[in-house]
Write a protein that holds these residues in place. Structure first.
Motif, mmCIF file in Angstrom:
data_model
loop_
_atom_site.group_PDB
_atom_site.id
_atom_site.type_symbol
_atom_site.label_atom_id
_atom_site.label_comp_id
_atom_site.label_asym_id
_atom_site.label_seq_id
_atom_site.Cartn_x
_atom_site.Cartn_y
_atom_site.Cartn_z
ATOM 1 N N SER A 1 -17.804 -2.355 -6.020
ATOM 2 C CA SER A 1 -18.682 -1.194 -5.872
ATOM 3 C C SER A 1 -18.294 -0.373 -4.657
ATOM 4 N N LYS A 2 -17.274 -0.827 -3.920
ATOM 5 C CA LYS A 2 -16.861 -0.130 -2.712
ATOM 6 C C LYS A 2 -15.489 0.508 -2.905
ATOM 7 N N ALA A 3 -15.414 1.811 -2.714
ATOM 8 C CA ALA A 3 -14.137 2.511 -2.831
ATOM 9 C C ALA A 3 -13.231 2.224 -1.639
ATOM 10 N N SER A 4 -13.749 1.522 -0.611
ATOM 11 C CA SER A 4 -12.970 1.282 0.606
ATOM 12 C C SER A 4 -12.265 -0.068 0.594
ATOM 13 N N ASP A 5 -12.264 -0.776 -0.540
ATOM 14 C CA ASP A 5 -11.548 -2.044 -0.603
ATOM 15 C C ASP A 5 -10.076 -1.833 -0.238
ATOM 16 N N PRO A 6 -9.419 -2.848 0.342
ATOM 17 C CA PRO A 6 -8.014 -2.698 0.745
ATOM 18 C C PRO A 6 -7.157 -2.214 -0.410
ATOM 19 N N THR A 7 -6.372 -1.198 -0.142
ATOM 20 C CA THR A 7 -5.585 -0.599 -1.217
ATOM 21 C C THR A 7 -4.468 0.250 -0.629
ATOM 22 N N THR A 8 -3.457 0.522 -1.448
ATOM 23 C CA THR A 8 -2.358 1.392 -1.019
ATOM 24 C C THR A 8 -2.752 2.852 -1.159
ATOM 25 N N VAL A 9 -3.301 3.178 -2.321
ATOM 26 C CA VAL A 9 -3.719 4.551 -2.622
ATOM 27 C C VAL A 9 -5.043 4.490 -3.373
ATOM 28 N N THR A 10 -5.910 5.468 -3.149
ATOM 29 C CA THR A 10 -7.189 5.556 -3.851
ATOM 30 C C THR A 10 -7.280 6.872 -4.611
ATOM 31 N N LEU A 11 -7.651 6.780 -5.877
ATOM 32 C CA LEU A 11 -7.940 7.961 -6.688
ATOM 33 C C LEU A 11 -9.441 8.008 -6.936
ATOM 34 N N ALA A 12 -10.094 9.009 -6.360
ATOM 35 C CA ALA A 12 -11.528 9.200 -6.575
ATOM 36 C C ALA A 12 -11.697 10.209 -7.711
ATOM 37 N N ALA B 1 -7.782 10.989 3.076
ATOM 38 C CA ALA B 1 -7.067 10.655 4.305
ATOM 39 C C ALA B 1 -6.021 11.720 4.622
ATOM 40 N N ASP B 2 -5.767 11.903 5.913
ATOM 41 C CA ASP B 2 -4.782 12.899 6.334
ATOM 42 C C ASP B 2 -3.379 12.564 5.855
ATOM 43 N N ASP B 3 -3.112 11.275 5.578
ATOM 44 C CA ASP B 3 -1.759 10.883 5.179
ATOM 45 C C ASP B 3 -1.533 10.985 3.676
ATOM 46 N N GLY B 4 -2.517 11.491 2.927
ATOM 47 C CA GLY B 4 -2.332 11.703 1.493
ATOM 48 C C GLY B 4 -2.532 10.480 0.643
ATOM 49 N N THR B 5 -3.047 9.383 1.210
ATOM 50 C CA THR B 5 -3.200 8.152 0.438
ATOM 51 C C THR B 5 -4.516 8.091 -0.334
ATOM 52 N N VAL C 1 -3.417 10.798 -11.290
ATOM 53 C CA VAL C 1 -2.442 9.698 -11.361
ATOM 54 C C VAL C 1 -1.073 10.171 -10.896
ATOM 55 N N SER C 2 -0.729 11.405 -11.212
ATOM 56 C CA SER C 2 0.536 11.973 -10.743
ATOM 57 C C SER C 2 0.581 12.023 -9.220
ATOM 58 N N GLU C 3 -0.544 12.397 -8.606
ATOM 59 C CA GLU C 3 -0.606 12.430 -7.151
ATOM 60 C C GLU C 3 -0.534 11.020 -6.548
ATOM 61 N N VAL C 4 -1.085 10.041 -7.247
ATOM 62 C CA VAL C 4 -0.952 8.651 -6.799
ATOM 63 C C VAL C 4 0.527 8.274 -6.714
ATOM 64 N N PHE C 5 1.286 8.627 -7.731
ATOM 65 C CA PHE C 5 2.722 8.320 -7.749
ATOM 66 C C PHE C 5 3.426 8.988 -6.574
ATOM 67 N N ARG C 6 3.098 10.246 -6.315
ATOM 68 C CA ARG C 6 3.729 10.976 -5.217
ATOM 69 C C ARG C 6 3.383 10.357 -3.865
ATOM 70 N N SER C 7 2.204 9.743 -3.774
ATOM 71 C CA SER C 7 1.811 9.087 -2.533
ATOM 72 C C SER C 7 2.491 7.731 -2.375
ATOM 73 N N VAL C 8 2.493 6.934 -3.446
ATOM 74 C CA VAL C 8 3.099 5.598 -3.397
ATOM 75 C C VAL C 8 4.572 5.691 -3.013
ATOM 76 N N PHE C 9 5.281 6.652 -3.590
ATOM 77 C CA PHE C 9 6.722 6.763 -3.377
ATOM 78 C C PHE C 9 7.076 7.913 -2.428
ATOM 79 N N ARG D 1 3.893 13.074 -1.399
ATOM 80 C CA ARG D 1 2.553 13.459 -0.930
ATOM 81 C C ARG D 1 2.272 12.754 0.394
ATOM 82 N N ARG D 2 2.154 13.525 1.459
ATOM 83 C CA ARG D 2 1.876 12.975 2.789
ATOM 84 C C ARG D 2 0.627 13.567 3.408
ATOM 85 N N ALA D 3 -0.041 14.412 2.649
ATOM 86 C CA ALA D 3 -1.260 15.055 3.128
ATOM 87 C C ALA D 3 -2.009 15.577 1.911
ATOM 88 N N PRO D 4 -3.286 15.880 2.031
ATOM 89 C CA PRO D 4 -4.011 16.479 0.909
ATOM 90 C C PRO D 4 -3.347 17.780 0.464
#
Length: 534
Positions: free
Chosen positions: A95-106, A119-123, A159-167, A176-179
């Motif tokens: 129920s928490k969106a803040s669980d440990p994770t590499t990238v979050t898609l809200a 986050a400022d780093d685009g994650t 999901v496309s932005e998730v990929f750009r953040s992960v890689f 993706r390094r910023a919003p």
């Protein structure tokens, strides 16, 4: 936890997008990645629910660890779908969106809460849909319900932005390094606009040529939007393991299923009636003009569809970085489908394309195609074809003793036993499934032609959503008058938002749409349809 059993196909898709990144690096990166998909109460119902489930679907085809957060029923449904796609996945609910994770898609969290977590780093990414608009990392400033295609596309772009953040570190300036705030309207192809969402959409009888990745996404979009009509699904193939990487209506247990039959089964409880036709497209399918959705792999096949003059055509495709879609409604007056692919110079024949892919002599390849031989057999006596201006080389005598599969293995620098499962298959199948389908690429067998590079899952779905959207917009007068004037558009999935989508397109010189005979036949078909209607 484990990556899906179609991992090789995933790497075939991601490595080219990442500039040829080493396969082991791609695999290691995926293994260490965890993605959180968080949805708000708004995501639990209606079209937003379909979008959330699509986001989970796409994430499951790439990432081995997924955290789902949101309303209990929604999360449970998404978890079930994720496991069907990859039984090896590690999926947890929270129920928490803040669980440990590499990238979050809200996805469809309350805007204030979603934007506060960026986050400022685009994650972290925030995605919303309102009417026909998609918003990323920006407040939609409205609570209006969304059209189904917009809800689905918001998930796809998220999901496309998730990929750009992960890689990000491997994508250079494209990572993706910023919003990256932005919006787009699926109808106008520009900034957000207040356009109506019809309660009912009647599409009549529509042909879908190609029930693969783009075709499945197109049909899913129509069904999710409550489109009423009959969809004639045309495809002669079955689902292969390598298809699971991007076929959104398939799960781990669907390998071997007939594509068009599976399409009918998956959509049988919707308002869209699917009529499966297990066949390749051929001209006699066109008894009268009707809207046709084209989701095919090759330029030649697309030209063949246009040459049969089926009526209004809506087309979509994927390329190494971008996604494209086009409409062709006024044959002879604007660019037709064939104009997009009409060759400007001589192109290699099929046997030459296959010979290049497998690093073999064209005559040897032609012999296997003509005789329809399994690649595990040598050519028969007299089996070397004769072509003008292409004499057989001295080594052609060896072709009568050595199976082609052994020569392919030698060219790839691998042991021939690694290709044992392919020995009894004809060359055309080995090329289709091994090279175009990607099943042999992890062995460095053959070179992949640019036009058959494996797309990322979200690329294919993006294309499918937009080709279906074109049909819907053309079927609703108030939307049709608002659509972009350009007949072609593209979106770069590695560039983020905002983007300019519409592209001008002029008829190609010497294309069949300029031929007076084709134009007259087209006119006669249109008149025949008019008489049938009245």
């Amino acid at each position: 936890m484990s990556l899906p059993r179609f991992l090789d196909r995933i790497v075939d898709a991601t490595a080219p997008a990442l500039g040829g990144l080493d396969r082991a690096v791609v695999t290691a990166k995926l293994e260490e990645t965890s993605v959180t998909l968080a949805g708000g109460v708004a995501a639990a119902n209606g079209t937003a629910r379909e979008g959330f489930l699509l986001a989970a679907n796409l994430l499951a085809r790439l990432y081995p660890r997924i955290v789902l957060a949101g309303p209990e029923d929604l999360v449970a449904a998404a978890a079930d779908a994720v496991v069907l796609i990859n039984p090896r996945v590690s999926v947890s609910t929270s129920s928490k969106a803040s669980d440990p994770t590499t990238v979050t898609l809200a996805y469809e969290l309350p805007p204030a809460a979603a934007l506060a977590t960026i986050a400022d780093d685009g994650t972290s990414i925030a995605a919303f849909a309102r009417r026909w608009n998609v918003f990323v990392d920006t407040d939609p400033s409205s609570n209006a319900p969304s059209a189904a295609p917009a809800a689905l596309l918001a998930a796809v772009i998220g999901v496309s932005e998730v990929f750009r953040s992960v890689f990000a570190e491997h994508l250079g300036p494209r990572g993706r390094r910023a919003p990256q705030p932005g919006s787009l309207n699926l109808v106008t192809l520009g900034k957000s606009a207040d356009l109506p969402v019809p309660r009912r959409i009647d599409v009549g009888e529509v042909r879908l040529v190609g029930a693969g990745a783009i075709g499945q996404a197109a049909a899913y979009t129509l069904a999710s939007g409550g489109a009423h009509g009959t969809l004639l699904a045309i495809d002669d193939e079955v689902v292969a393991l390598s298809n699971l990487q991007r076929y959104v209506l398939t799960g781990d247990g669907d390998v071997g299923a007939v594509k068009v039959d599976l399409l009918r089964e998956r959509l049988r409880k919707t308002s869209l009636e699917v009529v499966p036709l297990k066949t390749e497209w051929y001209a006699d399918l066109v008894e009268a003009q009707a809207p046709t959705l084209v989701a095919l792999d090759s330029p030649e096949a697309r030209i063949g569809v246009q040459a049969s003059l089926p009526g209004p055509i809506y087309n979509a495709w994927t390329q190494p970085a971008d996604v494209g879609w086009s409409r062709h409604e006024r044959f002879g007056k604007e660019a037709c489908l064939a104009c997009l692919y009409w060759p400007e110079h001589e192109v290699p024949s099929r046997h030459e394309q296959i010979a290049t892919a497998f690093r073999q002599h064209p005559l040897r390849v032609l012999g296997y195609l003509v005789h329809r031989l399994p690649v595990g057999l040598p050519l028969p006596p007299g089996g070397v074809p004769s072509l003008p201006n292409l004499p057989a080389p001295p080594e052609a005598v060896d072709w009568l003793q050595t199976p082609l599969i052994d020569a392919i293995a030698l060219a790839a620098g691998i042991d021939a036993t690694e290709l044992t499962p392919w020995r009894e298959r004809p060359l055309a199948d080995v090329y289709q499934d091994g090279i175009c389908g990607g099943a042999l690429l992890h062995l460095d067998v053959g070179a992949v032609p640019r036009d058959v590079l494996v797309p990322l899952a979200h690329q294919s779905v993006f294309a499918g959503v937009m080709v279906a959207t074109q049909l819907i917009v053309a079927s609703v007068a108030r939307l049709k008058t608002a659509r972009a004037a350009a007949v072609e558009a593209r979106f770069d999935v590695l560039a983020g938002m905002p983007q300019v989508l519409a592209r001008p397109r002029q008829p190609a010189s010497a294309c069949l749409c300029g031929d007076p005979v084709f134009r007259e036949v087209y006119r006669e078909k249109a008149q025949r349809l008019t008489r049938q209607v009245h």
